[in-house]
Design a protein around this motif. Structure first.
Motif, PDB file in Angstrom:
ATOM      1  N   GLU A  70       0.939  -1.115   0.056  1.00 57.36           N
ATOM      2  CA  GLU A  70      -0.059  -0.047   0.013  1.00 57.36           C
ATOM      3  C   GLU A  70       0.786   1.170   0.030  1.00 57.36           C
ATOM      4  OE1 GLU A  70      -3.451   0.274  -0.548  1.00 57.36           O
ATOM      5  OE2 GLU A  70      -3.044  -1.972  -0.780  1.00 57.36           O
ATOM      6  N   THR A  71       1.822   1.296  -1.048  1.00 54.42           N
ATOM      7  CA  THR A  71       2.411   2.511  -1.095  1.00 54.42           C
ATOM      8  C   THR A  71       2.880   2.829  -2.470  1.00 54.42           C
ATOM      9  OG1 THR A  71       4.576   3.812  -0.268  1.00 54.42           O
ATOM     10  CG2 THR A  71       4.799   1.441  -0.594  1.00 54.42           C
ATOM     11  N   LEU A  72       3.557   3.840  -2.830  1.00 56.86           N
ATOM     12  CA  LEU A  72       3.742   4.300  -4.158  1.00 56.86           C
ATOM     13  C   LEU A  72       4.757   3.221  -5.083  1.00 56.86           C
ATOM     14  CD1 LEU A  72       4.055   8.056  -4.267  1.00 56.86           C
ATOM     15  CD2 LEU A  72       2.208   6.705  -4.601  1.00 56.86           C
ATOM     16  N   GLY A  73       4.617   2.513  -5.801  1.00 53.41           N
ATOM     17  CA  GLY A  73       5.502   1.993  -6.628  1.00 53.41           C
ATOM     18  C   GLY A  73       6.054   2.768  -8.174  1.00 53.41           C
ATOM     19  N   PHE A  74       6.860   1.892  -8.727  1.00 51.03           N
ATOM     20  CA  PHE A  74       7.450   2.497  -9.965  1.00 51.03           C
ATOM     21  C   PHE A  74       6.675   3.330 -10.805  1.00 51.03           C
ATOM     22  CE2 PHE A  74      10.084   2.573 -13.893  1.00 51.03           C
ATOM     23  CZ  PHE A  74      11.569   2.944 -13.206  1.00 51.03           C
ATOM     24  N   LEU A  75       5.572   2.613 -11.383  1.00 57.19           N
ATOM     25  CA  LEU A  75       4.535   2.977 -12.215  1.00 57.19           C
ATOM     26  C   LEU A  75       3.689   4.206 -11.643  1.00 57.19           C
ATOM     27  CD1 LEU A  75       2.812   0.375 -14.607  1.00 57.19           C
ATOM     28  CD2 LEU A  75       4.121   2.566 -15.095  1.00 57.19           C
ATOM     29  N   ASP A  76       3.439   4.075 -10.310  1.00 59.50           N
ATOM     30  CA  ASP A  76       2.494   5.070  -9.715  1.00 59.50           C
ATOM     31  C   ASP A  76       3.625   6.462  -9.827  1.00 59.50           C
ATOM     32  OD1 ASP A  76       0.516   3.558  -8.576  1.00 59.50           O
ATOM     33  OD2 ASP A  76       2.119   2.769  -7.357  1.00 59.50           O
ATOM     34  N   ILE A  77       4.720   6.346  -9.432  1.00 59.18           N
ATOM     35  CA  ILE A  77       5.681   7.614  -9.515  1.00 59.18           C
ATOM     36  C   ILE A  77       6.115   7.986 -10.978  1.00 59.18           C
ATOM     37  CG2 ILE A  77       8.242   8.267  -9.489  1.00 59.18           C
ATOM     38  CD1 ILE A  77       8.266   6.303  -6.876  1.00 59.18           C
ATOM     39  N   VAL A  78       6.003   7.141 -11.998  1.00 54.51           N
ATOM     40  CA  VAL A  78       6.442   7.537 -13.442  1.00 54.51           C
ATOM     41  C   VAL A  78       5.215   8.318 -13.978  1.00 54.51           C
ATOM     42  CG1 VAL A  78       6.876   6.680 -15.613  1.00 54.51           C
ATOM     43  CG2 VAL A  78       8.239   5.847 -13.841  1.00 54.51           C
ATOM     44  N   VAL A  79       3.859   7.498 -13.847  1.00 55.43           N
ATOM     45  CA  VAL A  79       2.872   8.086 -14.331  1.00 55.43           C
ATOM     46  C   VAL A  79       2.164   9.184 -13.665  1.00 55.43           C
ATOM     47  CG1 VAL A  79       0.347   7.532 -15.107  1.00 55.43           C
ATOM     48  CG2 VAL A  79       2.110   5.985 -15.687  1.00 55.43           C
ATOM     49  N   GLY A  80       2.166   9.134 -12.223  1.00 54.99           N
ATOM     50  CA  GLY A  80       1.705  10.065 -11.212  1.00 54.99           C
ATOM     51  C   GLY A  80       2.181  11.413 -11.509  1.00 54.99           C
ATOM     52  N   ALA A  81       3.517  11.449 -11.504  1.00 52.74           N
ATOM     53  CA  ALA A  81       4.126  12.533 -11.282  1.00 52.74           C
ATOM     54  C   ALA A  81       3.740  13.546 -12.667  1.00 52.74           C
ATOM     55  CB  ALA A  81       5.828  12.420 -11.401  1.00 52.74           C
ATOM     56  N   HIS A  82       3.269  12.759 -13.792  1.00 51.23           N
ATOM     57  CA  HIS A  82       2.816  13.459 -14.997  1.00 51.23           C
ATOM     58  C   HIS A  82       1.461  13.606 -15.048  1.00 51.23           C
ATOM     59  CE1 HIS A  82       2.288  14.078 -19.338  1.00 51.23           C
ATOM     60  NE2 HIS A  82       3.146  14.925 -19.265  1.00 51.23           N
TER      61      HIS A  82
END
Lengths: 234, 234
Positions: free
Chosen positions: B157-169
């Protein structure tokens, strides 16, 4: 066609440098695999099923699960079969540098090489100039970031990630030259060309690359150039 | 300007989603770092020294050694500070899928979003159509390859790689909408927009994203659009 039953299946096409990369990594790590040759003018149902997003080779299918995109596949092979020899270096900083230059090769140099062969006249002169500038950036960057001895990953005397990524493509430059009469001038890129020459002589690379004459003929056909053009200088 | 002395220094610019990615990963892993804001209209000597190839932010400098390109930096952070929580999943196949979709987002969706905001009229209609088709591919692909629950990396239940890559944009889409009056229609992309909404509410993401109004103003300025345009449908 009978459905492949092997645990590891590679869908590829013989002339693709991206597929050569995957074959090199599999062979280097001693992974047994079944190879399925795809006709890209008539793609198989399996290929479209396994890579519906890009519909491209290579696709590696491991225990029925597909992975697409050559750099992603190389990382997967190293992650999954993590016995030695590793293709990526183990040191985090060296890994980062290898990934940086692999991306540079794919995102800058390969598109630039297409720009050279798909252009003519003044436009081609400019494309060749840009291609050479990018090779200089690569050459200087690799010299700065790694020891330049072959293979340059600095860890061992076998192929590394960048040798595979760059070599599978750059070892075909001579076939490209023969097909479209564009010369990569050795004097301008001594370190790069010395590296490529040594890679071509490396037995595993030599046996995995497409046959020179067959590839030159395919490229000639592809770029619709029946005769050589003369370009005096780069 | 005084030279940064910290072991970890990030050169970035506040409006860049690529820089937000790196900040998210550093914060998530609890890595102390010094942040240096770059003015991209007047790049510092340090930035040009540390990233001579692309001359872009973000650049992470760790113990004096620079790493450029956001995806390469994220991999480095995971490789180097390999205590938990990892940003990439540990399973090789899940890692491959995450890398595949991260590349898809960077190579297909981000350029497509630029095509939308930089075009007009019929051309923009086509660009919007393509953008939506790509979002559908992403949405369906992620649904197929991962569990769609938030966060979808399926491990925790925390941010993963794709959450970071997609989410930041993608968490900046609302600012983009406000700046250029292009609407991402929720009804067409329920899974994607539900994911983005949850990501925006996640405290670490919320505190790291650029302020909405400031970003919308910057985008408005950047795309030289003083007033909203009306686009009835996507």
């Amino acid at each position: 066609m009978e459905k492949p039953q092997s645990e590891v299946v590679l869908y590829g096409t013989w002339a693709s440098a991206y597929c050569t990369r995957v074959q090199l990594a599999l062979k280097l790590k001693g992974i047994a695999y079944e190879y399925v040759e795809e006709d890209l003018t008539n793609k198989s149902e399996s290929l479209l099923h396994y890579n519906p997003v890009h519909k491209k080779v290579p696709v590696l299918v491991h225990k029925g699960k597909p992975i697409a995109e050559s750099l992603v596949i190389l990382e997967y092979i190293d992650d999954c079969w993590n016995n030695s020899p590793n293709v990526l270096p183990l040191d985090p900083y060296q890994r980062a540098k290898v990934r940086f230059w692999a991306n540079f090769y794919d995102q800058k140099i390969i598109p630039s090489s297409y720009a050279v062969v798909l252009s003519k006249g003044k436009e081609q002169e400019n494309a060749i100039k840009e291609f050479n500038e990018l090779l200089t950036v690569l050459e200087e960057g690799i010299e700065k970031d790694f020891s330049t001895k072959f293979p340059f990953n600095g860890e061992r005397e076998t192929l590394g990630f960048l040798d595979i990524v760059v070599g599978a493509h750059a070892c075909n430059y001579r076939a490209l030259e023969e097909a479209v009469a564009v010369v990569v001038e050795p004097k301008e890129h001594p370190a790069f060309l010395s590296w490529v020459t040594k890679l071509k002589e490396y037995p595993l690379m030599n046996e995995t690359l497409p046959p020179h004459d067959k590839l030159a003929a395919r490229m000639r056909e592809r770029f619709s150039l029946a005769s050589k053009r003369n370009i005096a200088t780069l």
